[in-house]
Design a protein around this motif. Structure first.
Motif, short mmCIF file in Angstrom:
data_model
loop_
_atom_site.label_atom_id
_atom_site.label_comp_id
_atom_site.label_asym_id
_atom_site.label_seq_id
_atom_site.Cartn_x
_atom_site.Cartn_y
_atom_site.Cartn_z
N ASP A 54 -31.93 2.06 43.14
CA ASP A 54 -32.56 1.26 42.10
C ASP A 54 -33.57 0.30 42.73
N CYS A 55 -34.32 -0.41 41.90
CA CYS A 55 -35.33 -1.35 42.39
C CYS A 55 -35.30 -2.64 41.58
N ILE A 56 -35.26 -3.77 42.28
CA ILE A 56 -35.24 -5.08 41.64
C ILE A 56 -36.53 -5.82 41.96
N PHE A 57 -37.20 -6.32 40.91
CA PHE A 57 -38.41 -7.12 41.07
C PHE A 57 -38.00 -8.58 40.85
N SER A 58 -38.06 -9.37 41.92
CA SER A 58 -37.48 -10.72 41.93
C SER A 58 -38.54 -11.77 42.22
N ASP A 59 -38.59 -12.81 41.39
CA ASP A 59 -39.51 -13.93 41.63
C ASP A 59 -39.21 -14.55 42.99
N ILE A 75 -35.92 -9.79 37.53
CA ILE A 75 -34.96 -10.90 37.51
C ILE A 75 -35.68 -12.20 37.84
N THR A 76 -35.37 -13.23 37.07
CA THR A 76 -36.06 -14.50 37.23
C THR A 76 -35.19 -15.67 36.78
N ASP A 77 -35.44 -16.83 37.34
CA ASP A 77 -34.90 -18.05 36.76
C ASP A 77 -35.61 -18.33 35.44
N GLY A 78 -34.93 -19.01 34.53
CA GLY A 78 -35.59 -19.46 33.30
C GLY A 78 -36.35 -20.74 33.58
N VAL A 79 -35.63 -21.72 34.13
CA VAL A 79 -36.23 -22.96 34.64
C VAL A 79 -35.97 -22.99 36.14
N PHE A 80 -37.03 -23.21 36.92
CA PHE A 80 -36.89 -23.21 38.38
C PHE A 80 -36.46 -24.61 38.83
N SER A 81 -35.30 -24.65 39.49
CA SER A 81 -34.58 -25.91 39.69
C SER A 81 -35.25 -26.89 40.63
N MET A 82 -36.08 -26.42 41.55
CA MET A 82 -36.69 -27.33 42.52
C MET A 82 -38.10 -27.77 42.12
N ASP A 116 -40.41 -0.05 30.95
CA ASP A 116 -39.00 0.26 30.69
C ASP A 116 -38.08 -0.31 31.78
N LEU A 117 -38.19 -1.61 32.00
CA LEU A 117 -37.39 -2.29 33.02
C LEU A 117 -36.35 -3.20 32.37
N ILE A 118 -35.21 -3.32 33.02
CA ILE A 118 -34.14 -4.22 32.58
C ILE A 118 -34.59 -5.67 32.81
N THR A 119 -34.21 -6.58 31.91
CA THR A 119 -34.57 -7.99 32.05
C THR A 119 -33.33 -8.84 32.29
N TYR A 120 -33.44 -9.73 33.27
CA TYR A 120 -32.31 -10.60 33.67
C TYR A 120 -32.86 -12.01 33.87
N VAL A 121 -32.41 -12.95 33.05
CA VAL A 121 -32.86 -14.35 33.14
C VAL A 121 -31.69 -15.24 33.52
N ASP A 122 -31.82 -15.92 34.67
CA ASP A 122 -30.84 -16.92 35.07
C ASP A 122 -31.27 -18.25 34.46
N ASP A 123 -30.54 -18.67 33.43
CA ASP A 123 -30.92 -19.87 32.68
C ASP A 123 -30.02 -21.05 32.99
N SER A 124 -29.57 -21.13 34.24
CA SER A 124 -28.67 -22.21 34.64
C SER A 124 -29.26 -23.59 34.39
N HIS A 125 -30.57 -23.74 34.62
CA HIS A 125 -31.22 -25.03 34.42
C HIS A 125 -31.98 -25.10 33.10
#
Length: 396
Positions: free
Chosen positions: A127-132, A180-187, A205-214
């Protein structure tokens, strides 16, 4: 007797970190984590906490936590799949799903092991992950554990993201792809360009993953970044933490019923680690219910954040491109950043230096987090101290 090779390695490493301004001292709080804290009997204005809404000491939330201990005990007693799933866990997950606008949700013991467990259970070799490039460390570790090919794209740059996707499609033979990305970038306090990201994901046609911790408790009247953009139905994985604005501890993923069913039988932290304590689950549940009922704590957070941000900017500090209450004061040099933080501490402000590897070398900063609990008088006092030290160290 201790191993001499190990001791030599540890001493050399620590000395090197101290020399480069990368060593972080840990202070112990003599009480709760609020807008003013006590360290060694002295009071400090606290600008380093992620307790965005002040929920760690919210009276009703604390009461619900105590009630849960009395009903369920102090621990769940087992992993979730054996007999460690309590009614309070089920109630929490249903409330998270409702809060996030999804079919279902799954709760984990922390945001970090949530990212590690979830990413590596869905993405794998082939598989392949595109990461900020500025994604959180837990995302980076989760991607590495997955065995998938990792392609980093420039921070929040959707043009570069699309170019990287096209390159990967031409040069890599991969099965599933995920953005995959942060929703709000913590720094930095900036927000993902989610509308454009979703368009790119749908195009390829890519899966979306949002880390919304902040973003949870901050964006979208508290419901998060996905709801802020009204795109909750377009995001496959809404991940978040229960330890920041929610004020407790834990992590979660909200998504389709099919996804959550899969994670409950595949995500290793869920399968092999004892579940959230009943007190934590009950406290998080009550915090989310409060946010569903009232946005007033979120409004106070934004009011204080904007007030402090304006104050620092007017003094001449570099606060970057923050779009949220997170307010970085960018110093640059690591040693100067550490000296600035130390001076703040000596003058009664607790605001930690953030340096490499948390941020890139040469971008050291003080990360300030005004919360809903701070008063204008407290923030004014902090700004006055910032002005004094900024001039002393020739930062402004």
């Amino acid at each position: 007797m201790s191993n001499k090779t190990l001791n030599l390695f540890l001493k050399d490493s620590l000395n090197s970190l101290k020399k480069d301004g990368l060593y972080n001292e840990i202070q112990i709080l003599n009480g709760s984590n609020e807008s003013v804290i006590n360290i060694d009997g002295k009071k400090f204005i606290n600008l380093s906490s992620n307790n965005y809404l002040g929920f760690t000491t919210h009276k009703t939330i604390m009461e619900k936590s105590i009630e849960a201990i009395e009903k369920y005990g102090v621990g769940a007693g087992a992993v979730r799949t054996i007999n460690g799933t309590l009614l309070i866990h089920d109630e929490l997950e249903k409330e998270i799903a409702n809060f996030k606008g999804t079919e279902d949700a799954i709760a984990f013991q922390s945001g970090f092991n949530c990212n590690i467990g979830v990413i590596s259970s869905v993405m794998m070799k082939g598989d392949c992950i595109f990461s900020d490039e500025l994604n959180h460390a837990s995302i980076i570790d989760g991607c590495r554990l997955s065995g998938a090919k990792i392609v980093r794209y420039k921070h929040n740059d959707m043009k570069d993201l699309e170019e990287k996707i096209l390159e990967a499609k031409n040069s890599l033979d991969f099965n599933k792809g995920m953005i995959i990305t942060d929703g709000v970038f913590s720094m930095d306090g900036d927000v993902v360009n989610l509308p454009l990201l979703v368009k790119v994901a749908e195009k390829y046609d890519l899966i979306t993953y949002v880390d919304d911790s902040h973003g949870t408790g901050v964006m979208g009247n508290g419901a998060g970044t996905c709801k802020h953009f009204s795109l909750q139905d377009k995001i496959d994985f809404q991940m978040g933490t229960l330890s920041k604005a929610i004020g407790v501890v834990g992590g979660y993923v909200a998504g389709s019923k099919l996804l959550i069913d899969y994670l409950k039988v595949k995500a290793r932290p869920f399968l092999f680690s004892t579940s959230l304590t009943p007190a934590s689950a009950a406290a998080a549940l009550e915090a989310i219910r409060i946010l569903n009922f009232s946005i007033e704590p979120v409004q106070r957070l934004w009011e204080n954040g904007n007030y402090f941000k304006r104050g620092l900017k007017n003094l001449g500090f570099n606060i970057g491109k923050s779009e949220t209450p997170i307010t970085p004061c960018i110093i640059g040099d690591e040693n100067k950043t550490q000296a600035f933080s130390k001076k703040l501490f000596e003058n009664g402000v607790y605001a930690k230096a953030i340096v490499f590897p948390t941020v890139s070398k040469g971008t050291g900063r003080i990360r300030n987090m005004p919360t809903a609990q701070h008063s204008k008088d407290i923030l004014d006092e902090a700004l006055s101290i910032y002005e004094k030290i900024g001039k002393e160290l020739e930062v402004i």
